[in-house]
Design a protein around this motif. Structure first.
Motif, PDB file in Angstrom:
ATOM      1  N   LYS A 288       0.775  -1.242   0.121  1.00 17.98           N
ATOM      2  CA  LYS A 288      -0.086  -0.147   0.163  1.00 17.98           C
ATOM      3  C   LYS A 288       1.009   1.177  -0.290  1.00 17.98           C
ATOM      4  O   LYS A 288       0.678   2.307   0.725  1.00 17.98           O
ATOM      5  CB  LYS A 288      -0.979  -0.115   1.155  1.00 17.98           C
ATOM      6  N   LEU A 289       1.964   1.224  -0.750  1.00 13.24           N
ATOM      7  CA  LEU A 289       2.649   2.564  -0.843  1.00 13.24           C
ATOM      8  C   LEU A 289       2.057   3.404  -2.061  1.00 13.24           C
ATOM      9  O   LEU A 289       1.111   2.989  -2.847  1.00 13.24           O
ATOM     10  CB  LEU A 289       4.092   2.247  -1.721  1.00 13.24           C
ATOM     11  N   PRO A 290       2.150   4.706  -1.626  1.00 15.51           N
ATOM     12  CA  PRO A 290       1.319   5.664  -2.599  1.00 15.51           C
ATOM     13  C   PRO A 290       1.595   5.504  -4.092  1.00 15.51           C
ATOM     14  O   PRO A 290       2.764   5.608  -4.399  1.00 15.51           O
ATOM     15  CB  PRO A 290       1.526   6.955  -2.351  1.00 15.51           C
ATOM     16  N   HIS A 291       0.655   5.089  -4.768  1.00 17.46           N
ATOM     17  CA  HIS A 291       0.867   5.001  -6.271  1.00 17.46           C
ATOM     18  C   HIS A 291       0.700   6.333  -6.838  1.00 17.46           C
ATOM     19  O   HIS A 291       0.250   7.327  -6.493  1.00 17.46           O
ATOM     20  CB  HIS A 291      -0.125   4.086  -6.916  1.00 17.46           C
TER      21      HIS A 291
ATOM     22  N   VAL B 260       6.859   8.835  -0.819  1.00 21.47           N
ATOM     23  CA  VAL B 260       6.868   7.395  -0.791  1.00 21.47           C
ATOM     24  C   VAL B 260       8.163   7.068   0.109  1.00 21.47           C
ATOM     25  O   VAL B 260       7.873   5.993   1.027  1.00 21.47           O
ATOM     26  CB  VAL B 260       7.699   6.996  -2.268  1.00 21.47           C
TER      27      VAL B 260
ATOM     28  N   VAL C 292       7.169   4.438   3.191  1.00 17.59           N
ATOM     29  CA  VAL C 292       8.061   3.057   3.178  1.00 17.59           C
ATOM     30  C   VAL C 292       8.561   3.048   4.854  1.00 17.59           C
ATOM     31  O   VAL C 292       8.486   1.855   5.557  1.00 17.59           O
ATOM     32  CB  VAL C 292       9.298   2.988   2.182  1.00 17.59           C
TER      33      VAL C 292
ATOM     34  N   GLY D 156       6.923  -4.565  -1.051  1.00 16.86           N
ATOM     35  CA  GLY D 156       6.753  -5.397  -2.258  1.00 16.86           C
ATOM     36  C   GLY D 156       5.206  -5.833  -2.449  1.00 16.86           C
ATOM     37  O   GLY D 156       4.121  -5.144  -1.745  1.00 16.86           O
ATOM     38  N   HIS D 157       4.701  -6.672  -3.303  1.00 17.03           N
ATOM     39  CA  HIS D 157       3.341  -7.099  -3.666  1.00 17.03           C
ATOM     40  C   HIS D 157       3.314  -8.309  -2.755  1.00 17.03           C
ATOM     41  O   HIS D 157       4.190  -9.194  -2.592  1.00 17.03           O
ATOM     42  CB  HIS D 157       3.246  -7.611  -5.199  1.00 17.03           C
ATOM     43  N   GLU D 158       2.158  -8.469  -2.007  1.00 14.57           N
ATOM     44  CA  GLU D 158       1.962  -9.389  -0.986  1.00 14.57           C
ATOM     45  C   GLU D 158       2.574 -10.908  -1.304  1.00 14.57           C
ATOM     46  O   GLU D 158       2.975 -11.436  -0.616  1.00 14.57           O
ATOM     47  CB  GLU D 158       0.731  -9.172  -0.091  1.00 14.57           C
ATOM     48  N   VAL D 159       1.735 -11.283  -2.502  1.00 15.68           N
ATOM     49  CA  VAL D 159       1.801 -12.442  -2.839  1.00 15.68           C
ATOM     50  C   VAL D 159       3.098 -12.746  -3.526  1.00 15.68           C
ATOM     51  O   VAL D 159       3.965 -13.759  -3.096  1.00 15.68           O
ATOM     52  CB  VAL D 159       0.664 -12.787  -3.960  1.00 15.68           C
ATOM     53  N   GLU D 160       3.652 -11.882  -4.268  1.00 16.20           N
ATOM     54  CA  GLU D 160       4.997 -12.051  -4.950  1.00 16.20           C
ATOM     55  C   GLU D 160       6.199 -12.022  -3.890  1.00 16.20           C
ATOM     56  O   GLU D 160       6.826 -12.743  -4.039  1.00 16.20           O
ATOM     57  CB  GLU D 160       5.294 -10.795  -5.861  1.00 16.20           C
TER      58      GLU D 160
ATOM     59  N   VAL E 260       6.001 -15.379  -2.078  1.00 14.75           N
ATOM     60  CA  VAL E 260       6.169 -16.561  -2.781  1.00 14.75           C
ATOM     61  C   VAL E 260       7.819 -16.456  -3.181  1.00 14.75           C
ATOM     62  O   VAL E 260       8.528 -17.373  -2.897  1.00 14.75           O
ATOM     63  CB  VAL E 260       5.735 -16.594  -4.254  1.00 14.75           C
ATOM     64  N   ASN E 261       8.431 -15.266  -3.398  1.00 17.22           N
ATOM     65  CA  ASN E 261       9.900 -15.463  -3.761  1.00 17.22           C
ATOM     66  C   ASN E 261      10.695 -15.877  -2.371  1.00 17.22           C
ATOM     67  O   ASN E 261      11.812 -16.431  -2.452  1.00 17.22           O
ATOM     68  CB  ASN E 261      10.150 -13.820  -4.179  1.00 17.22           C
TER      69      ASN E 261
ATOM     70  N   GLY F 116      -4.787   4.202  -1.487  1.00 17.15           N
ATOM     71  CA  GLY F 116      -3.236   3.807  -1.848  1.00 17.15           C
ATOM     72  C   GLY F 116      -2.892   4.588  -3.029  1.00 17.15           C
ATOM     73  O   GLY F 116      -1.780   4.186  -3.779  1.00 17.15           O
ATOM     74  N   ILE F 117      -3.581   5.771  -3.291  1.00 15.92           N
ATOM     75  CA  ILE F 117      -3.195   6.651  -4.241  1.00 15.92           C
ATOM     76  C   ILE F 117      -2.197   7.782  -3.777  1.00 15.92           C
ATOM     77  O   ILE F 117      -3.081   8.170  -2.810  1.00 15.92           O
ATOM     78  CB  ILE F 117      -4.194   6.882  -5.327  1.00 15.92           C
ATOM     79  N   SER F 118      -1.274   8.415  -4.593  1.00 18.33           N
ATOM     80  CA  SER F 118      -0.678   9.647  -3.866  1.00 18.33           C
ATOM     81  C   SER F 118      -1.717  10.742  -3.494  1.00 18.33           C
ATOM     82  O   SER F 118      -2.901  10.960  -4.252  1.00 18.33           O
ATOM     83  CB  SER F 118       0.341   9.974  -4.899  1.00 18.33           C
TER      84      SER F 118
ATOM     85  N   TYR G 180      10.419   6.155  -8.480  1.00 16.83           N
ATOM     86  CA  TYR G 180      10.902   5.500  -7.281  1.00 16.83           C
ATOM     87  C   TYR G 180      10.018   4.365  -6.560  1.00 16.83           C
ATOM     88  O   TYR G 180      10.455   3.538  -6.041  1.00 16.83           O
ATOM     89  CB  TYR G 180      11.282   6.685  -6.175  1.00 16.83           C
TER      90      TYR G 180
ATOM     91  N   VAL H 154      10.711   0.757  -5.519  1.00 14.21           N
ATOM     92  CA  VAL H 154      10.574   0.287  -4.487  1.00 14.21           C
ATOM     93  C   VAL H 154       9.462  -0.949  -4.309  1.00 14.21           C
ATOM     94  O   VAL H 154       9.978  -1.925  -3.677  1.00 14.21           O
ATOM     95  CB  VAL H 154      10.261   1.410  -3.372  1.00 14.21           C
ATOM     96  N   GLU H 155       8.505  -0.862  -5.054  1.00 15.79           N
ATOM     97  CA  GLU H 155       7.517  -2.067  -4.852  1.00 15.79           C
ATOM     98  C   GLU H 155       7.866  -3.118  -5.473  1.00 15.79           C
ATOM     99  O   GLU H 155       7.837  -4.286  -5.065  1.00 15.79           O
ATOM    100  CB  GLU H 155       6.124  -1.446  -5.369  1.00 15.79           C
ATOM    101  N   THR H 156       8.624  -2.906  -6.416  1.00 17.21           N
ATOM    102  CA  THR H 156       9.110  -4.247  -7.234  1.00 17.21           C
ATOM    103  C   THR H 156      10.516  -4.834  -6.780  1.00 17.21           C
ATOM    104  O   THR H 156      11.094  -5.699  -7.198  1.00 17.21           O
ATOM    105  CB  THR H 156       9.337  -3.819  -8.908  1.00 17.21           C
TER     106      THR H 156
ATOM    107  N   MET I   4       2.185 -15.217 -11.888  1.00 15.87           N
ATOM    108  CA  MET I   4       2.231 -14.038 -11.112  1.00 15.87           C
ATOM    109  C   MET I   4       1.511 -12.729 -11.427  1.00 15.87           C
ATOM    110  O   MET I   4       0.874 -12.141 -10.832  1.00 15.87           O
ATOM    111  CB  MET I   4       3.682 -13.700 -10.716  1.00 15.87           C
TER     112      MET I   4
ATOM    113  N   ARG J  47      -1.283 -10.782  -9.718  1.00 18.90           N
ATOM    114  CA  ARG J  47      -1.122  -9.501  -9.345  1.00 18.90           C
ATOM    115  C   ARG J  47      -2.706  -8.762 -10.016  1.00 18.90           C
ATOM    116  O   ARG J  47      -3.431  -7.648  -9.337  1.00 18.90           O
ATOM    117  CB  ARG J  47      -0.112  -8.540 -10.290  1.00 18.90           C
TER     118      ARG J  47
ATOM    119  N   ASN K  82      -5.420  -9.712  -7.550  1.00 16.32           N
ATOM    120  CA  ASN K  82      -5.272  -8.839  -6.421  1.00 16.32           C
ATOM    121  C   ASN K  82      -5.680  -7.434  -6.452  1.00 16.32           C
ATOM    122  O   ASN K  82      -5.766  -6.581  -5.797  1.00 16.32           O
ATOM    123  CB  ASN K  82      -3.822  -9.073  -5.622  1.00 16.32           C
TER     124      ASN K  82
END
Lengths: 140, 390
Positions: free
Chosen positions: A41-44, A52, A56, A88-92, A95-96, B25-27, B128, B132-134, B383, B387, B390
């Motif tokens: 749930k980081l701000p998109h 950000v 975090v 990260g993404h919760e499922v990914e 899993v990783n 969860g949007i800026s 960024y 971070v998310e990836t 995956m 995604r 979800n």
């Protein structure tokens, strides 16, 4: 049978049930017990990097605190819990982490959504059960 | 409308935007712009001189913060890649959008230049958050993309400062004062922090705000824009802020709580939905021009340094938000853009934060490639499905 157990732990009621099951299995099999909390749930589409980074930091601090609670619960039962917090993404992410850490078992909690809601939201537990390379125990 | 009523509505909008941002969860900036659009188009809320001033100051503050986020070590480490990718990432869309807006849309040359500047940007914040998310911030591709974004941002600030300057005698003191402030803040900060720092009255934040207000004053007198010195000032003090985390946190708190909402809500208030709908084709074309020209500029360079993820790099470099909005609002305030042009341009800028990001994450996520390479059984498509679900 199980040497290395991973519990997905976010402090929710379902996660607490998963933790109890994980502790019980770790005791029974003399297994290593680990937990993972995923900072999501980081701000998109953020306007500033600061927004950000602060998100975090705040979420990581919160999940670290939650994970320390889990460490205390496990310690009371005579089990050492190794916590991990990562964005990260919760499922990914789970899993990783399960794959990279070569875990024998993943224990997750069931959120208890209605069937319809679960279908709409995709069902995190369902996706984890489908994608994780090791056996998955869903604690209800 | 009386000031107290406008202040009350603004206060409630700012609160609502914050709550919605957390829930969705949007800026918060995107939500603030959206609420500004609603307030401006349906509630009849209009701007006032005090909102204009706060928004103007916030835009300089946002530029300063963007400069302060630059990682000089990273820039040094990846200077060759970042100069090439970041340089073309600025130049190609700047020229492409300028020419397109001038010759195809029939805008004036100055308005077209604003379009070029606004669409040349890359949003470091959007990039960024995705990295971070990836989990790619520490990878080769993550470092190259971030370093390149710094260069693109600098190009945008430089263009905005140089293209629209109308030289007069104030330009000399503006340049001298800018250089003086940048050097003074670099040299004097240890003494200032030691003697005055760590107090609830926040001398550090007031010092930075004071410096930015001085830059704004001289910039206005010189009929220029303080965006370039503010960006360089941020860059010059980046390592200081990085060392003083608490002050950095408080700085952000003050900025996000009290100032930047006025900038984003005001930007939204100036968007005419009627103009966007009437010129939907132009807006879509501007977005396409940005993405196509970014591809033309970035993709060949990205192929050289990150061949496997060149498309992903190109798409992330195509994102834009804050600098694009700052440039557009500058054009509107300076009378270079009319409200219709501003509405179309800023909508294209906002969409450029969303569309390339979604395409990059959906179709070109490097993790899918890495997962496929690492594992015999490729789980990447599954995956992606997870995604999506979800």
């Amino acid at each position: 049978m199980f040497h290395k157990i991973l519990v997905a732990y976010d402090g929710s009621d379902g996660a607490k049930r998963a933790l109890r099951a994980g502790i019980d299995l770790a005791k029974r099999y003399g297994a290593e017990l680990h937990s993972i909390a995923v900072v999501e749930k980081l701000p998109h589409f953020a306007a500033t990097v600061g927004e950000v980074k602060e998100a975090v930091r705040e979420l990581t601090t919160r999940y670290e605190w939650i994970s320390q609670e889990a460490v205390r619960v496990a310690k009371d039962q005579g089990i050492e819990l190794h916590p991990k917090v990562q964005p990260g993404h919760e499922v990914e992410a789970v899993v990783n982490y399960a794959r990279e850490g070569k875990f024998d078992l993943l224990v997750i909690g069931f959120a208890g959504h209605s069937h319809a809601f679960g279908r709409v939201m995709g069902g995190t537990a369902q996706n984890l059960a489908r994608l994780t390379p090791c056996p998955v125990l869903i604690a209800k | 409308m009386e000031n107290a009523w406008i202040a009350m509505v603004m206060g409630l909008l700012i609160l609502l935007a914050t709550m919605a941002s957390v829930e969705l969860g949007i800026s918060v900036a995107i939500i603030e712009i959206a609420l500004g659009v609603i307030a401006g188009n349906f509630v009849g809320l209009h701007t006032t001189p005090w909102i204009d001033f706060l928004a103007g100051f916030a835009s300089i503050l946002l530029t300063f913060l963007a400069g302060a986020e630059v990682d000089p070590d990273l820039l040094q480490e990846k200077w060759k890649e970042s100069l090439l990718i970041g340089g073309f990432s600025f130049l190609a869309p700047f020229l492409g959008a300028w020419v397109f807006a001038w010759f195809v849309l029939g805008w004036t040359s100055a308005a077209a230049q604003i379009a070029g500047v606004a669409l040349s940007t890359t949003s470091l914040a959007v990039v960024y958050a995705v990295l971070v998310e990836t989990g790619l911030t520490e990878t080769e591709i993550g470092k190259i993309i971030m370093a390149s974004t710094f260069v693109t941002d600098f190009g945008t600030a430089l263009a905005l400062a140089l293209l629209f300057v109308r030289p007069n005698w104030w330009l000399v003191p503006f340049i001298l004062v800018s250089v003086g402030i940048i050097l003074a803040m670099r040299w004097l900060h240890p003494w200032f922090f030691e003697r005055y720092g760590n107090r609830v009255i926040e001398p550090e934040i007031k010092g930075a705000f004071g410096a930015l207000l001085v830059l704004m004053y001289f910039g206005e007198k010189a009929e220029s824009h303080a965006v370039l010195p503010a960006f360089i000032l941020g860059l010059a003090v980046a390592h200081i802020l990085a060392k003083h985390r608490l002050q950095q946190h408080r700085f952000r708190v003050v900025a996000f709580a009290l100032l930047t909402p006025f900038f984003f809500i005001k930007s939204g208030m100036n968007i005419s939905l009627r103009a966007v709908l009437a010129n939907f084709g132009a807006m879509a074309l501007l977005l396409i021009v940005k993405m196509v020209t970014k591809s033309m500029g970035v993709y060949p360079a990205a192929r050289r340094y990150v061949p496997a993820d060149a498309a992903y790099t190109t798409l992330l470099m195509s994102t834009g938000l804050t600098f694009g909005t700052i440039s557009s609002l500058y054009g509107l305030n300076a009378g270079i853009l009319n409200q219709g042009q501003f509405s179309v341009l800023v909508t294209a800028v906002i969409l450029s934060a969303i569309v390339p990001t979604l395409i990059a994450q959906r179709f070109f996520d490097p993790r899918h490639r890495l997962a496929a390479a690492e594992s015999q059984e490729s789980r990447a498509p599954a995956m992606s499905a997870a995604r999506e679900e979800n």
